[in-house]
Design an enzyme around this catalytic site. Structure first.
Site, short mmCIF file in Angstrom:
data_model
loop_
_atom_site.label_atom_id
_atom_site.label_comp_id
_atom_site.label_asym_id
_atom_site.label_seq_id
_atom_site.Cartn_x
_atom_site.Cartn_y
_atom_site.Cartn_z
N HIS A 80 -0.84 -16.67 0.36
CA HIS A 80 -0.80 -15.47 1.04
C HIS A 80 -0.15 -14.32 -0.03
O HIS A 80 0.79 -14.55 -0.41
CB HIS A 80 0.19 -15.68 2.24
CG HIS A 80 -0.23 -16.85 3.12
ND1 HIS A 80 -1.05 -16.48 4.45
CD2 HIS A 80 -0.27 -18.04 3.18
CE1 HIS A 80 -1.34 -17.61 5.05
NE2 HIS A 80 -0.69 -18.52 4.19
N ASP A 93 0.80 -21.40 -1.32
CA ASP A 93 0.95 -20.82 -0.06
C ASP A 93 1.57 -19.54 0.01
O ASP A 93 1.03 -18.36 0.06
CB ASP A 93 1.90 -21.82 0.95
CG ASP A 93 1.48 -21.79 2.44
OD1 ASP A 93 0.75 -20.76 2.73
OD2 ASP A 93 2.06 -22.33 3.13
N ASP A 94 3.18 -19.82 -0.41
CA ASP A 94 4.02 -18.41 -0.37
C ASP A 94 4.77 -18.75 -1.49
O ASP A 94 6.18 -18.80 -1.42
CB ASP A 94 4.63 -18.28 0.90
CG ASP A 94 3.84 -17.94 1.96
OD1 ASP A 94 3.13 -16.66 2.22
OD2 ASP A 94 3.50 -19.16 2.70
N GLU A 117 -0.49 -27.99 10.30
CA GLU A 117 0.48 -27.82 9.64
C GLU A 117 1.67 -28.08 10.53
O GLU A 117 2.22 -29.14 10.12
CB GLU A 117 0.78 -26.37 9.15
CG GLU A 117 1.97 -25.98 8.29
CD GLU A 117 2.13 -24.36 8.06
OE1 GLU A 117 1.42 -23.67 8.54
OE2 GLU A 117 3.01 -24.16 7.03
N1 ADE Z 1 1.49 -16.88 6.86
C1 ADE Z 1 2.22 -17.15 5.43
N2 ADE Z 1 2.36 -18.44 5.16
C2 ADE Z 1 2.17 -19.19 6.09
C3 ADE Z 1 1.93 -20.46 6.59
N3 ADE Z 1 2.68 -21.55 5.71
N4 ADE Z 1 1.56 -20.89 7.72
C4 ADE Z 1 1.29 -20.07 8.69
N5 ADE Z 1 1.24 -18.90 8.39
C5 ADE Z 1 1.62 -18.44 7.25
ZN ZN Z 2 -0.44 -20.63 4.53
#
Ligand code: ADE
Ligand code: ZN
Length: 349
Positions: free
Chosen positions: A29, A288-289, A210
């Site tokens: 993201h 992911d982030d 998740e």
């Molecule tokens: N938005 C940013 N990271 C996320 C994640 N791991 N799961 C769901 N939405 C997200």
């Molecule tokens: Zn994600």
């Protein structure tokens, strides 16, 4: 599972190999790449007041108990993004990392509703991000594409309005995804908007499994018709689902460090990535982030390989899967896989 070139690579070389090998990132993201330093710089540039006194205090707040506790801070961090240049600078910082980490292809998620709901026009978001992608191609040789995510805690009508607003810029993104709070917001809530996106010829992905149950993975496949599952790690609770993923060759974009930070697994040694990979699921590794979860893509590879005792063959399969599951031309994929093979052959020498 494709065999790596017939070479032997000493396990002591694995960390260097993981860093050097060409790879694709399919689950990142872009708002999750905003480092605290950049958040503070943009806050100052735009006159935005933050509720943390310093970079250190903000970073210290990155202790999460679940997905929602992270999302609350992640959306607050994104509030500093106001101008086209801000979106460009954020994406450029990440794309420069891609170059350093031998990421040849990245498919970046962005969350337009996080910005349009604050009054930032869609056009500002997409122009800033896509100019960075174009610059990455010409200046870095990194292939970058955008996937527009709908926020699942909002309504389907809001997702449909976002899709409508995006249509003048449809050439700037390759697909759509579904992210944000998973529990209580099942895939089928977005059946109509995904059907419309499919008609428009967009690629389709969704976060599922998740925190949500295996049924969310089934529904993402059967109702939304997604081509890849983001995360998907809870598939192991349903052996028939795992068999289906293997048979269909559906890729899972797994994010190991994220899963530990958000308490999906207690620690990396408990992660099911190796089990899924060895069973023949098309697993990929992603960050992911990265600004929030303790590392970019290579850090995910390094820590996962160390915790799960992965081999050079595992590394090859993961990188190859990342290219095979990418939404790119067959010619580009063949070229990237040839570069992967060359790297493995060079490491054996
Ligand atoms: N938005 C940013 N990271 C996320 C994640 N791991 N799961 C769901 N939405 C997200
Ligand atoms: Zn994600």
């Amino acid at each position: 599972m494709a065999a790596m070139p017939a070479v032997t690579i000493d396990s002591s070389k694995l960390p260097a190999l993981l860093q050097a090998m060409p790879k694709a990132e399919l689950h990142m993201h872009i708002e999750g790449s905003l480092e605290p330093e950049l958040i503070f710089a943009l806050a100052q540039r735009n006159g935005v007041q933050l509720s943390y006194p310093s970079v250190e205090a903000l970073r210290a707040a990155y202790a999460f108990s679940d997905l929602q506790s992270f999302l609350d801070i992640y959306y607050a961090g994104a509030s500093v993004l106001l101008k086209e240049q801000d979106f460009h600078d954020m994406a450029w910082a990440y794309l420069s990392k891609c170059k350093a980490e031998n990421i040849l292809r990245t498919e970046m998620f962005f969350d337009p509703q996080t910005h349009t709901d604050r009054g930032v026009p869609f056009e500002v978001v997409i122009k800033g991000l896509s100019s960075a992608c174009e610059r990455a191609r010409t200046e870095l040789g990194v292939s970058a594409a955008l996937i527009m995510c709908f926020l699942r805690h909002l309504s389907e009508d809001e997702a449909l309005a976002t899709l409508e607003a995006s249509l003048p810029y449809k050439d700037h993104f390759i697909g759509v995804g579904l992210d944000s709070s998973e529990r209580g917001h099942p895939p089928e809530k977005f059946a109509r908007v995904f059907a419309r996106c499919q008609e428009l010829g967009l690629h389709l992905v969704a976060h599922a499994g998740e925190e949500g149950p295996p049924q969310y993975i089934y529904n993402a496949l059967d109702i939304l018709h997604v081509e890849r599952i983001d995360h998907g790690v809870r598939c192991v609770e349903d052996p028939a689902l795992v068999q289906r993923l293997i048979q269909q060759g559906t890729a899972l974009t797994v994010c190991p460090l994220s899963n530990v930070k958000l308490c999906v697994f207690k620690d990396l040694k408990q992660h099911n990535l190796k089990t899924l990979l060895r069973q023949g699921v098309k697993v990929t590794i992603n960050s992911d982030d990265p600004a929030y979860f303790g590392g970019y893509l290579n850090q995910n590879y390094l820590e996962t390989a160390a915790a799960l005792d992965l081999t050079a063959q595992d590394a090859y399969t993961l990188a190859r899967n990342s290219f095979e599951a990418a939404f790119a031309s067959e010619a580009d994929k063949a070229n990237w896989i040839a570069q992967l093979d060359q790297t493995f052959t060079r490491f054996a020498a």
